[in-house]
Scaffold this active site. Structure first.
Site, PDB file in Angstrom:
ATOM      1  N   ASP A  35      49.516  48.141  68.086  1.00  0.00           N
ATOM      2  CA  ASP A  35      47.436  47.440  67.285  1.00  0.00           C
ATOM      3  C   ASP A  35      48.189  48.426  66.557  1.00  0.00           C
ATOM      4  OD1 ASP A  35      44.672  46.892  67.658  1.00  0.00           O
ATOM      5  OD2 ASP A  35      44.969  47.758  66.493  1.00  0.00           O
ATOM      6  N   ILE A  36      48.242  48.015  65.437  1.00  0.00           N
ATOM      7  CA  ILE A  36      48.006  48.929  64.035  1.00  0.00           C
ATOM      8  C   ILE A  36      47.672  50.215  64.127  1.00  0.00           C
ATOM      9  CG2 ILE A  36      46.873  48.411  62.239  1.00  0.00           C
ATOM     10  CD1 ILE A  36      49.147  48.025  60.486  1.00  0.00           C
ATOM     11  N   GLU A 105      37.200  40.989  64.440  1.00  0.00           N
ATOM     12  CA  GLU A 105      37.695  41.112  62.938  1.00  0.00           C
ATOM     13  C   GLU A 105      38.894  40.373  62.649  1.00  0.00           C
ATOM     14  OE1 GLU A 105      40.678  44.014  61.040  1.00  0.00           O
ATOM     15  OE2 GLU A 105      39.968  45.242  62.853  1.00  0.00           O
ATOM     16  N   HIS A 110      42.303  36.845  70.812  1.00  0.00           N
ATOM     17  CA  HIS A 110      43.379  38.042  71.331  1.00  0.00           C
ATOM     18  C   HIS A 110      42.250  39.479  72.342  1.00  0.00           C
ATOM     19  CE1 HIS A 110      41.238  39.862  67.905  1.00  0.00           C
ATOM     20  NE2 HIS A 110      41.159  40.839  68.239  1.00  0.00           N
TER      21      HIS A 110
HETATM   22  P1  5GP Z   1      39.058  42.872  66.802  1.00  0.00           P
HETATM   23  O1  5GP Z   1      38.372  43.819  66.411  1.00  0.00           O
HETATM   24  O2  5GP Z   1      39.125  41.716  66.375  1.00  0.00           O
HETATM   25  O3  5GP Z   1      38.769  42.979  68.530  1.00  0.00           O
HETATM   26  O4  5GP Z   1      40.701  43.703  66.887  1.00  0.00           O
HETATM   27  C1  5GP Z   1      41.273  42.984  66.264  1.00  0.00           C
HETATM   28  C2  5GP Z   1      42.919  44.128  66.161  1.00  0.00           C
HETATM   29  O5  5GP Z   1      43.595  44.063  65.401  1.00  0.00           O
HETATM   30  C3  5GP Z   1      42.217  45.673  65.667  1.00  0.00           C
HETATM   31  O6  5GP Z   1      42.238  46.407  66.746  1.00  0.00           O
HETATM   32  C4  5GP Z   1      42.919  46.316  64.956  1.00  0.00           C
HETATM   33  O7  5GP Z   1      43.737  47.693  63.819  1.00  0.00           O
HETATM   34  C5  5GP Z   1      44.157  44.892  64.903  1.00  0.00           C
HETATM   35  N1  5GP Z   1      44.582  44.379  63.311  1.00  0.00           N
HETATM   36  C6  5GP Z   1      44.616  44.234  62.536  1.00  0.00           C
HETATM   37  N2  5GP Z   1      45.943  44.025  61.833  1.00  0.00           N
HETATM   38  C7  5GP Z   1      46.709  44.497  62.110  1.00  0.00           C
HETATM   39  C8  5GP Z   1      48.206  44.072  61.608  1.00  0.00           C
HETATM   40  O8  5GP Z   1      48.320  43.880  61.152  1.00  0.00           O
HETATM   41  N3  5GP Z   1      49.122  44.814  62.703  1.00  0.00           N
HETATM   42  C9  5GP Z   1      48.519  44.971  63.381  1.00  0.00           C
HETATM   43  N4  5GP Z   1      49.674  44.904  64.560  1.00  0.00           N
HETATM   44  N5  5GP Z   1      46.967  44.916  63.995  1.00  0.00           N
HETATM   45  C10 5GP Z   1      46.312  44.563  63.039  1.00  0.00           C
END
Ligand code: 5GP
Length: 127
Positions: A35-36, A105, A110
């Site tokens: 995760d970034i 997000e 995922h």
């Molecule tokens: P969600 O809130 O959708 O469950 O989590 C999305 C995750 O994707 C977040 O933890 C965020 O930090 C990660 N994320 C968003 N953009 C990127 C990216 O460009 N690269 C990586 N490796 N992770 C990302």
């Protein structure tokens, strides 16, 4: 049931190689990468390579091979990363956000695999 997949979401771009990622493991149907914005010492994202919006979309419409590969890869990863309690590891947490109330997000299914310290209560603001 109609699921509307957005080809321009960030994980679709990662899968097409348009955005770099730090890959942890890759199989025919699944990709794991860091995760970034890590929220734990170990914070890995696991995604299917197919175009699924969220967990229910994946569970209902992915092929048996994709589902098997995803969950088998997740289990193997927990062992390979040394956190699986079944292999005397310290444990890990899986988080899968689906939809608005879960604050999803990125609209590509995922799972977050988080570990590396005691992670505290499951929710910050329980009901
Ligand atoms: P969600 O809130 O959708 O469950 O989590 C999305 C995750 O994707 C977040 O933890 C965020 O930090 C990660 N994320 C968003 N953009 C990127 C990216 O460009 N690269 C990586 N490796 N992770 C990302």
């Amino acid at each position: 049931m109609a699921y509307d997949y957005d080809d321009e979401n960030i994980f679709a771009k990662i899968l097409r190689g348009e955005i770099p990622n730090k890959t942890v493991h890759e199989t025919e149907h699944t990709l794991a990468f860091h995760d970034i914005r890590p929220q734990a010492p170990l914070h890995v994202l696991l995604i299917p390579k197919g175009p699924y919006v969220n967990s229910d979309h994946f569970g209902l419409e992915a092929s048996d091979a994709e589902i098997l590969d995803f969950y088998r890869t997740l289990a193997k990863l927990s062992h390979d990363l040394g956190v699986a309690p079944g292999a005397d590891g310290p444990g890990y947490r899986l988080i899968g956000n689906s939809g608005d109330h879960a604050h999803q997000e990125v609209p590509h299914f995922h799972m977050h695999l988080m570990a590396g310290r005691s992670l505290g209560a499951m929710l910050v603001n329980p009901a």
